[in-house]
Scaffold this motif. Structure first.
Motif, PDB file in Angstrom:
ATOM      1  N   ALA A 429       0.348  -1.096  -0.176  1.00 11.48           N
ATOM      2  CA  ALA A 429      -0.038  -0.280   0.146  1.00 11.48           C
ATOM      3  C   ALA A 429       1.097   1.305  -0.266  1.00 11.48           C
ATOM      4  N   LEU A 430       1.754   1.873   0.735  1.00 12.39           N
ATOM      5  CA  LEU A 430       2.584   2.293   0.442  1.00 12.39           C
ATOM      6  C   LEU A 430       3.628   2.103  -0.614  1.00 12.39           C
ATOM      7  N   LEU A 431       3.962   1.420  -1.519  1.00 16.09           N
ATOM      8  CA  LEU A 431       4.840   1.976  -2.687  1.00 16.09           C
ATOM      9  C   LEU A 431       3.980   1.785  -3.641  1.00 16.09           C
ATOM     10  N   ALA A 432       2.189   1.724  -3.179  1.00 18.84           N
ATOM     11  CA  ALA A 432       1.446   1.325  -4.880  1.00 18.84           C
ATOM     12  C   ALA A 432       1.064   2.824  -5.484  1.00 18.84           C
ATOM     13  N   PRO A 433       2.185   3.600  -4.765  1.00 18.31           N
ATOM     14  CA  PRO A 433       1.862   5.152  -6.296  1.00 18.31           C
ATOM     15  C   PRO A 433       3.846   5.035  -6.731  1.00 18.31           C
ATOM     16  N   THR A 439      10.736   2.633  -8.332  1.00 22.95           N
ATOM     17  CA  THR A 439      10.642   1.981  -7.397  1.00 22.95           C
ATOM     18  C   THR A 439      12.122   1.407  -7.344  1.00 22.95           C
ATOM     19  N   GLU A 440      12.993   1.697  -8.395  1.00 26.92           N
ATOM     20  CA  GLU A 440      14.739   0.622  -8.389  1.00 26.92           C
ATOM     21  C   GLU A 440      15.332   1.730  -7.797  1.00 26.92           C
ATOM     22  N   THR A 441      15.270   2.958  -8.120  1.00 24.40           N
ATOM     23  CA  THR A 441      15.776   4.069  -8.331  1.00 24.40           C
ATOM     24  C   THR A 441      15.863   4.329  -7.167  1.00 24.40           C
ATOM     25  N   ILE A 470      13.431  10.720  -7.302  1.00 22.04           N
ATOM     26  CA  ILE A 470      13.438  10.807  -6.164  1.00 22.04           C
ATOM     27  C   ILE A 470      12.976  11.931  -5.974  1.00 22.04           C
ATOM     28  N   THR A 471      12.164  13.289  -6.596  1.00 16.79           N
ATOM     29  CA  THR A 471      11.637  14.174  -6.218  1.00 16.79           C
ATOM     30  C   THR A 471      10.137  13.868  -6.539  1.00 16.79           C
ATOM     31  N   ARG A 472      10.038  12.921  -7.232  1.00 18.90           N
ATOM     32  CA  ARG A 472       8.527  12.401  -8.485  1.00 18.90           C
ATOM     33  C   ARG A 472       8.419  11.358  -6.741  1.00 18.90           C
ATOM     34  N   CYS A 473       8.888  10.516  -6.376  1.00 19.29           N
ATOM     35  CA  CYS A 473       9.024   9.620  -4.937  1.00 19.29           C
ATOM     36  C   CYS A 473       8.391  10.478  -4.616  1.00 19.29           C
ATOM     37  N   THR A 474       9.174  11.735  -3.590  1.00 19.31           N
ATOM     38  CA  THR A 474       8.537  12.601  -2.664  1.00 19.31           C
ATOM     39  C   THR A 474       7.201  12.953  -2.673  1.00 19.31           C
ATOM     40  N   LEU A 490      10.518   3.175   4.237  1.00 24.61           N
ATOM     41  CA  LEU A 490      10.681   3.056   2.812  1.00 24.61           C
ATOM     42  C   LEU A 490      12.026   1.237   3.189  1.00 24.61           C
ATOM     43  N   TRP A 491      12.699   1.971   3.316  1.00 24.67           N
ATOM     44  CA  TRP A 491      13.290   0.684   3.102  1.00 24.67           C
ATOM     45  C   TRP A 491      13.210  -0.621   3.405  1.00 24.67           C
ATOM     46  N   PHE A 492      12.651  -0.270   4.297  1.00 29.45           N
ATOM     47  CA  PHE A 492      12.443  -1.948   5.274  1.00 29.45           C
ATOM     48  C   PHE A 492      10.831  -2.263   4.244  1.00 29.45           C
ATOM     49  N   ALA A 493      10.099  -0.945   3.334  1.00 26.29           N
ATOM     50  CA  ALA A 493       9.208  -1.340   2.767  1.00 26.29           C
ATOM     51  C   ALA A 493       9.421  -2.211   1.303  1.00 26.29           C
ATOM     52  N   LEU A 494      10.548  -1.303   0.718  1.00 23.89           N
ATOM     53  CA  LEU A 494      11.347  -2.152  -0.501  1.00 23.89           C
ATOM     54  C   LEU A 494      11.270  -3.409  -0.373  1.00 23.89           C
ATOM     55  N   ARG A 495      12.492  -3.667   0.726  1.00 20.36           N
ATOM     56  CA  ARG A 495      12.423  -5.137   1.009  1.00 20.36           C
ATOM     57  C   ARG A 495      11.219  -5.681   1.667  1.00 20.36           C
ATOM     58  N   LEU A 496       9.737  -6.088   1.393  1.00 26.81           N
ATOM     59  CA  LEU A 496       8.499  -6.353   1.514  1.00 26.81           C
ATOM     60  C   LEU A 496       7.957  -6.523   0.530  1.00 26.81           C
ATOM     61  N   GLY A 497       7.928  -5.699  -0.515  1.00 25.70           N
ATOM     62  CA  GLY A 497       7.252  -4.928  -1.236  1.00 25.70           C
ATOM     63  C   GLY A 497       7.253  -5.826  -2.325  1.00 25.70           C
TER      64      GLY A 497
END
Length: 497
Positions: A429-433, A439-441, A470-474, A490-497
């Motif tokens: 849910a956090l990384l859905a946007p 995501t990789e960047t 990164i500006t777009r991610c923000t 976000l780091w934990f989310a990237l590892r789990l998502g």
């Protein structure tokens, strides 16, 4: 009817403090000598950007009039494709010194993709176009402020009449040149004023109002289209499920602000007499904020959990704090006067005005509000509200320091999610946007501790491309990536998502 959408607050760092200007207004300036070669002049312009890059996509935010002389124009079709993908509003092409005329291939590509193409004559510098646009935007902003001020005065005068509700609806419909309808909780039309609308638009407006309804924690507003009319619905803050519906043939700058004033007035005018339970609850909040023991007021306040919100801003009118409370859907509000309770005893600068403090059910949605800076505590039960009040004060100071419209207190992040399935769901849910390559960047950038150069080398892209992503991610995540807690989450989310 188009799908309703709740209005969102634009990123304050990427949106100019003025309404957009239609391209036609620039074309009408004879001193510029601009000529439309393809597309429509009705598109709104937010700003002007000049670039001679072969691919300007990474440097565009959307809504721009992109100016170029075609220094690196080798493939017009591909160039237009990238400009359209970036969301630019129009393309301005300066003839000479590179080209004597606008290339026919560029005109054809713009016509095919519906991108407005403007010819800029040799005697017109690009800076003159930019300056003209900002002047037009300043004039539009001034006109908008005058219109809103006059509408506020008209609505306030209507609210003082013997039949205030119909009078406010009539004043609103007149100011917006449309129709204003007050719907009951069951969706029936209670009172209406203004122009008649086609049956299709009337039906769509009633359906849009039903999207809001009396549901606790539901959206406060929604917008859509129907029967060729622009539609908007606003939930009133009286608690009876009343909804204001507005239909206009077009949507002008300032309409939402004018409707917001009407929502506040109608919320006050239609609010039921305060019951004893509401009076007791509000009194409990006041006593709690004045220092009473939490256990003495918890029973009257309710079990919770609650979200404490501190807010500073508004438009300076007497209704500003009330309008904020109505927008957030709570009657529990302390308008605040005097100095900021969160200021330290050793402060030497003049103390800031104390914030507006609000108490929301933890289940109620909390979003940024135009003109306000908000700080929100973590949900807390009544016995923990004093600590939550301090959390909200700190969150507000962080929001003001970082110039973000809303900052939340998030001490736990993923550390509080014990169940792996819940953590994975939260990560998705956090990384859905985000989508690749964002995501990789973000993953590489976090793994390299925010180093632009090392991230660029790892991804084999330019460092400016990393900054853009990164500006777009923000913006998409609505997170402060300079906050170490946010980076960890976000780091934990990237590892789990």
């Amino acid at each position: 009817m188009s799908s309703p959408s709740a209005p969102t607050s634009p990123d304050p760092g990427s949106t100019p403090p003025a309404p957009p200007v239609p391209l036609a207004a620039l074309l009408a300036r004879r001193d510029l000598g601009l000529r439309l070669l393809a597309g429509s002049g009705d598109v709104p312009l937010h700003w002007v950007h000049t670039s001679e890059m072969a691919d300007p996509y990474p440097y565009l935010l959307g809504g721009e009039l992109l100016m170029t002389a075609g220094v690196q124009l080798t493939d017009p079709a591909h160039y237009v494709e990238r400009v359209v993908e970036a969301g630019a509003a129009a393309l301005g092409f300066g003839v000479t010194p590179v080209y004597d005329t606008v290339p026919a291939e560029l005109v054809e590509a713009c016509a095919r993709r519906g991108l407005p193409l403007v010819e800029v004559p040799p005697r017109t510098p690009f800076t003159a176009v930019a300056r003209a646009l900002w002047r037009l935007m300043a004039e539009a902003r001034l006109q908008e402020l005058r219109r809103v001020t006059e509408a506020q005065q008209s609505l306030a005068a209507a609210a003082a009449r013997p039949a205030p509700v119909p009078a406010v609806l009539g004043a609103l419909a007149s100011r917006l040149a449309g129709r204003a309808v007050l719907f009951g909780a069951d969706g029936t039309e209670s009172t209406a004023a203004g122009r008649e609308v086609p049956p299709e638009a009337a039906r769509a407006l009633r359906e849009l109002a039903g999207v809001l309804g009396p549901r606790p924690g539901g959206p406060a507003s929604a917008s859509g289209d129907g029967g060729g009319w622009r539609l908007a619905a606003y939930a009133l803050g009286g608690g009876d499920g009343l909804t204001l519906g507005v239909a206009t043939e077009r949507r002008d700058p300032g309409d939402h602000t004018i409707a917001g004033v009407a929502v506040v007035l109608l919320s006050l005018l239609t609010a039921p007499h305060r019951g004893a339970d509401v009076t007791v609850r509000d009194g409990a909040l006041v006593r709690l904020l004045l220092g009473a023991a939490p256990e003495d007021v918890a029973a009257a306040l309710g079990p919770g959990p609650w979200t404490v919100v501190h807010a500073r801003g508004g438009d300076g009118t007497p209704f500003a704090a009330t309008a904020l409370a109505a927008a957030l859907g709570t009657p529990l509000m302390d308008a605040g006067t005097g100095t900021n309770a969160g200021a330290g005893a050793t402060d030497v600068a003049a103390p800031a005005p104390s914030p507006v403090r609000l108490l929301l059910p933890a289940s109620a949605p909390l979003t940024a509000q135009p003109g306000w800076t908000l700080g929100a505590a973590a949900p807390a039960h009544a016995r923990d509200l004093p600590a939550a009040d301090a959390e909200a004060a700190r969150a507000l100071r962080r929001a003001e320091a970082s110039r973000t419209p809303l900052a939340r207190h998030r001490p736990a992040g993923f550390a509080g999610l014990v169940d792996p399935a819940e953590a994975a769901a939260y990560a998705r849910a956090l990384l859905a946007p985000l989508a690749e390559p964002l995501t990789e960047t973000l993953r590489v950038w976090l793994s390299l501790h925010g180093s632009w150069d090392r991230t660029a080398a790892a991804l084999d892209v330019h460092r400016n491309t990393v900054r853009q992503r990164i500006t777009r991610c923000t913006a998409l995540l609505d997170r402060d990536l300079d906050d170490p807690d946010v980076r960890m989450e976000l780091w934990f989310a990237l590892r789990l998502g």
